[in-house]
Write a protein that holds these residues in place. Structure first.
Motif, short mmCIF file in Angstrom:
data_model
loop_
_atom_site.label_atom_id
_atom_site.label_comp_id
_atom_site.label_asym_id
_atom_site.label_seq_id
_atom_site.Cartn_x
_atom_site.Cartn_y
_atom_site.Cartn_z
N TYR A 243 0.81 -1.22 0.00
CA TYR A 243 0.00 0.00 0.00
C TYR A 243 0.84 1.27 0.00
N ILE A 245 2.35 4.40 -1.45
CA ILE A 245 1.75 5.19 -2.51
C ILE A 245 2.77 5.55 -3.59
N ASN A 247 3.01 8.03 -7.00
CA ASN A 247 2.38 9.12 -7.76
C ASN A 247 2.89 9.10 -9.20
N ASP A 250 -0.29 11.21 -15.59
CA ASP A 250 -1.08 10.60 -16.67
C ASP A 250 -0.80 11.31 -17.99
N GLN A 256 -1.60 11.17 -10.67
CA GLN A 256 -2.53 10.11 -10.28
C GLN A 256 -1.84 9.21 -9.24
N SER A 257 -2.56 8.89 -8.17
CA SER A 257 -1.98 8.06 -7.12
C SER A 257 -2.38 6.60 -7.31
N THR A 258 -1.42 5.72 -7.09
CA THR A 258 -1.66 4.28 -7.10
C THR A 258 -0.81 3.66 -5.99
N THR A 259 -0.73 2.37 -5.94
CA THR A 259 0.04 1.71 -4.89
C THR A 259 1.18 0.90 -5.48
N GLU A 262 -0.08 -2.31 -7.02
CA GLU A 262 -0.67 -2.17 -8.35
C GLU A 262 0.37 -1.90 -9.43
N MET A 263 1.59 -1.51 -9.02
CA MET A 263 2.65 -1.25 -9.98
C MET A 263 3.59 -2.45 -10.15
N ARG A 268 -0.63 -6.18 -13.17
CA ARG A 268 0.10 -5.07 -13.80
C ARG A 268 0.98 -5.57 -14.94
N ASN A 316 10.00 -0.66 -10.98
CA ASN A 316 9.03 -0.34 -9.94
C ASN A 316 9.35 -1.07 -8.63
#
Length: 400
Positions: A243, A245, A247, A250, A256-259, A262-263, A268, A316
């Motif tokens: 979790y 964060i 940034n 886009d 845009q924020s993601t985790t 998710e990357m 993914r 990542n």
């Protein structure tokens, strides 16, 4: 002091002393009685009496003589593989696994069942059937000392799966349910925490006092070992590093924020591969038939799209590891999980991304290792947890 208090104190001291001997033999196999006395601080007479008792109970056995040094050779002692067994269970979104092990961690039986649904009413019967198969496979040859379960998600100290995003579970009490069903001690823990425990006992971090195990698959999480102990946090939920964060900018230049999860996770990877195919890059992969196994096989064969996607996710991963170095001041990592174990060919890329985001590089650098525990780091950690309860505090499960 009452006679009862004296009796209780004597019984407790007896169990503690047995624990000292068993723990010492786990960490340092093949010791003589004299070396055990030195390592544990117990007297020779106490060691001698307790060794005889532990041999009678099959927890330890004699394995020969130490090399000659001119004097009388001492008899070497080790944990007895036939002193007991453990059953380990791993539950995640893709499968249920179960393994049976002897007292020294040798796998005697292992089975994996793929999942087509993560519904509790579907998964629990599969897991229970596997546990029953393990018990049948054991055929009462070895005492079953416990069952340990690793589950993806948040697990409370009393063995309740509080919440699992990937399984879509809430408040599932595996501990109480399975202790009542199988009549042996049951422990339930976060799968990644158990994997870290397994690496510390049997894997790539057996000599490390401080390290972080990061599991990357359909989710991303960590097990944190500090000063040789698994760090759980006050509520037992430490390690949810997925979790963190991220940034991103886009196409319109908006943040845009993601985790981190998710990357870096398998969904993914599939999304990146699909995007690269849409860009027209040459590949043997078919967009409408993508699977994790096909992507990994293509990457091993140097497919341009699969290799580029893996390198992108590798960067990542490196950025996230840099965050962990900056936060915990820990410089040793072990990567595991379905996707995490695939990064061996990309460690140079990972280390480059990691080093670019460090506040200050550790004096000895950062070490990233790939897990090679078989059949699975989580299962080996579950096995280690069962035996750790016995060897560290045998009064919990065994009448010593």
């Amino acid at each position: 002091m009452s006679q009862n208090s004296l009796s209780i104190n004597h019984g407790l001291m007896h169990k503690v002393n047995c624990s000292l001997i068993l723990s010492s033999l786990r960490k340092h196999p093949s010791q003589t009685r004299a070396k055990l006395a030195k390592h544990t601080g117990l007297t020779r007479s106490t060691i001698s009496n307790l060794i005889d008792e532990l041999i009678e109970k099959n927890f330890i056995h004699e394995v020969g003589y130490e090399p000659s040094s001119g004097g009388r050779r001492g008899i070497l002692l080790e944990l007895n593989p036939e002193g007991g067994s453990a059953i380990a269970v791993k539950i995640n979104a893709s499968s249920v696994q179960c393994a049976l092990s002897n007292l020294v961690g040798d796998i005697l039986w292992h089975k994996l069942v793929p999942l087509t649904s993560t519904e509790v009413d579907v998964v629990l019967p599969i897991a229970e059937q596997l546990i029953q198969e393990a018990m049948t496979e054991n055929s009462e040859q070895l005492d079953i000392l416990g069952i340990a379960v690793g589950v993806t998600g948040l697990v409370s100290a009393d063995g309740v799966v509080v919440y699992s995003k990937n399984l879509n579970w809430k408040h599932v009490d595996l501990h109480a349910t399975w202790e009542d069903c199988f009549k042996v001690p049951v422990t339930v823990d976060n799968d990644v925490s158990l994997a870290a425990f397994g690496e510390n006992h049997y894997g790539r971090a057996t000599n490390e006092r401080h390290f972080i195990y990061v599991e990357i698959g359909y989710g991303t999480g960590a097990g944190i070992i500090l000063d040789g102990q698994l760090f759980r946090g006050p509520t037992g939920h430490a390690g949810e590093v997925g979790y963190i964060i991220f940034n991103l900018l886009d196409a319109d230049g908006q943040v845009q924020s993601t985790t981190w999860e998710e990357m870096t996770n398998i969904p993914r990877l599939k999304a990146v591969v699909a995007d690269l195919i849409d860009q027209g890059i040459t590949t043997r992969l078919q967009r409408d038939a993508l699977s994790f196994d096909k992507i990994i096989k293509a990457a091993r064969d140097n497919d341009p799209v699969a290799s580029q996607a893996m390198r992108q996710l590798t960067r990542n991963v490196g950025i996230g590891l840099a965050n962990l170095v900056n936060i915990f001041d820990i410089s040793t990592f072990v990567l595991g999980g379905e996707l995490g174990t695939q990064y061996e060919p990309y460690l140079d890329t990972l280390n480059d991304a990691l080093s670019q985001h460090l506040i200050s590089a550790p004096a000895d650098g950062v070490t990233v290792r790939i897990s090679n525990l078989k059949p699975d780091a989580v299962l080996m950690g579950a096995i280690a947890q069962v035996f750790d309860e016995i060897l560290r505090e045998p009064s919990l499960n065994v009448n010593l």
